[in-house]
Motif scaffolding. Structure first.
Motif, mmCIF file in Angstrom:
data_model
loop_
_atom_site.group_PDB
_atom_site.id
_atom_site.type_symbol
_atom_site.label_atom_id
_atom_site.label_comp_id
_atom_site.label_asym_id
_atom_site.label_seq_id
_atom_site.Cartn_x
_atom_site.Cartn_y
_atom_site.Cartn_z
ATOM 1 N N PHE A 270 0.786 -1.075 -0.024
ATOM 2 C CA PHE A 270 0.052 -0.091 0.027
ATOM 3 C C PHE A 270 0.766 1.379 0.031
ATOM 4 N N GLY A 271 2.142 1.070 -0.356
ATOM 5 C CA GLY A 271 2.939 2.169 -0.574
ATOM 6 C C GLY A 271 2.677 3.293 -1.757
ATOM 7 N N ARG A 272 3.124 4.519 -1.511
ATOM 8 C CA ARG A 272 2.486 5.455 -2.692
ATOM 9 C C ARG A 272 3.558 6.053 -3.166
ATOM 10 N N LEU A 273 3.915 6.210 -4.713
ATOM 11 C CA LEU A 273 4.784 7.148 -5.134
ATOM 12 C C LEU A 273 4.136 8.316 -5.750
ATOM 13 N N VAL A 274 4.848 9.367 -5.463
ATOM 14 C CA VAL A 274 4.221 10.662 -5.875
ATOM 15 C C VAL A 274 5.520 11.377 -6.854
ATOM 16 N N ALA A 275 4.746 11.344 -8.272
ATOM 17 C CA ALA A 275 5.783 12.078 -9.100
ATOM 18 C C ALA A 275 5.557 13.367 -9.135
ATOM 19 N N PHE A 276 6.397 14.302 -9.167
ATOM 20 C CA PHE A 276 6.145 15.862 -8.909
ATOM 21 C C PHE A 276 7.207 16.624 -9.848
ATOM 22 N N GLY A 277 7.628 16.006 -11.018
ATOM 23 C CA GLY A 277 8.755 16.642 -11.787
ATOM 24 C C GLY A 277 9.422 15.552 -12.553
#
Length: 328
Positions: free
Chosen positions: A230-237
């Motif tokens: 249930f881990g989350r990767l957040v791309a912001f660039g």
């Protein structure tokens, strides 16, 4: 007014000082006499044409501080002469005067001077948004932050700690950034080259709950398998400027992983109230003494090309602001 602008896409050499007509605030807008303007990697992308070809003279700059110089019709709660910090979704910060919508303007509170406020409007809501909104951080979770010593990373690690994160791991692209990142409160700072095995070792093979990634490309690809259940990767660039990933959903649901993103420009267009809520949340953490918002460098406007050369080379550390007003 005087400004730094470009009319062709390219390297830092395309930036030049120009004279432009003074802008005027329209309905719902605020005119700001700029004291300081924050420097962001997105401004280098703007200059290079990542957001599209140039259209006449374009002025970079996503965030400023200064004083209110004029108010458009319908603007309440602000007064001419009031110190403010602002986000500029349409750029325009590298100038003596800037205009933005009133919803993106905040009075400068006690505990935040004009210098720091100059770098607040884009970086602070982004740092909060990636940790709390897109990352959905829960107390005790392990977080991996790429570009750990950058403007966003420097603040995101503090916000994550303030919101109850457990272990905080950062990666940096250059060895000379390790010491700076270690001072920010990370539990472990790693070189970005070969980071994945070290992260698994540090977490006893479990992996991390949240990855915050402005780099993209191979770094993003190596980060996904590090996600705990249930881990989350957040791309912001996409600072690496590598090809985008192709992610079949099968690989995500088979391993209980989530990949998402954060983009402040989209937020400004579709949910500006969230920008303001995130910015106010950071101001609250500053007021409580849980977060320090600091500027690493104040650079004269005439040295803007040199700053952009460092942006292109990945050689900046911490938050940089340009001094726009003489004597500021």
């Amino acid at each position: 007014m005087e400004a730094i602008a470009f009319d062709t896409n390219g390297g830092p050499q395309v930036l030049r000082r120009v004279a432009l007509a003074d802008p005027a605030p329209g309905p719902g807008e605020v005119l700001i006499r700029v004291a300081y303007a924050g420097v962001n990697y997105a401004e280098a992308e703007h200059r290079r044409g990542v957001f599209g070809p140039v259209n006449g003279l374009e002025v970079p700059g996503l965030e400023v501080s200064g004083v209110v110089a004029g108010l458009g019709a319908g603007v309440d709660g602000l007064a001419v002469g009031q110190p403010v910090a602002a986000y500029l979704p349409d750029f325009g910060g590298y100038a003596e005067l800037a205009v933005t919508r009133a919803e993106f303007v905040l009075p400068v509170p006690d505990g935040l001077d004009l210098v720091a406020a100059g770098g607040f409007g884009c970086v602070a809501p982004t740092a909060y948004g990636i940790v709390a909104a897109a990352g959905r951080l829960a107390a005790g979770e392990t977080v991996l932050i790429h570009a750990a010593a950058g403007g966003v990373g420097s603040l995101a690690v503090q916000i994550a700690r303030a919101l109850g994160a457990g272990t905080l791991i950062g990666t940096v692209g250059r060895a000379d950034k390790v010491a700076r990142a270690e001072q920010l409160g990370y539990d472990l700072v790693l070189p970005r080259t070969g980071f994945a095995p070290a992260v698994l070792t540090a977490t006893a093979g479990r992996g991390v709950d949240v990855v915050l990634d402005p780099v993209g490309g191979s770094v993003r690809a190596e980060s996904l398998p590090l996600l705990a259940p249930f881990g989350r990767l957040v791309a912001f660039g996409d600072a690496a400027a590598e090809a985008d990933l192709s992610l079949p959903l099968l690989s995500l649901w088979k391993h209980n992983r989530t990949a998402g993103g954060y983009n402040i420009g989209d937020l400004a267009r579709r949910a500006p109230g969230l920008w303001r809520a995130h910015a106010l949340a950071v101001l609250g953490l500053i007021a409580e003494g849980k977060v320090r918002f600091e500027v690493a460098e104040v650079v004269p406007l005439d040295e803007v090309r040199a700053v952009h050369e460092r942006l292109d080379a990945g050689a900046t550390v911490g938050k940089i602001v340009l001094r726009i007003a003489a004597g500021a």
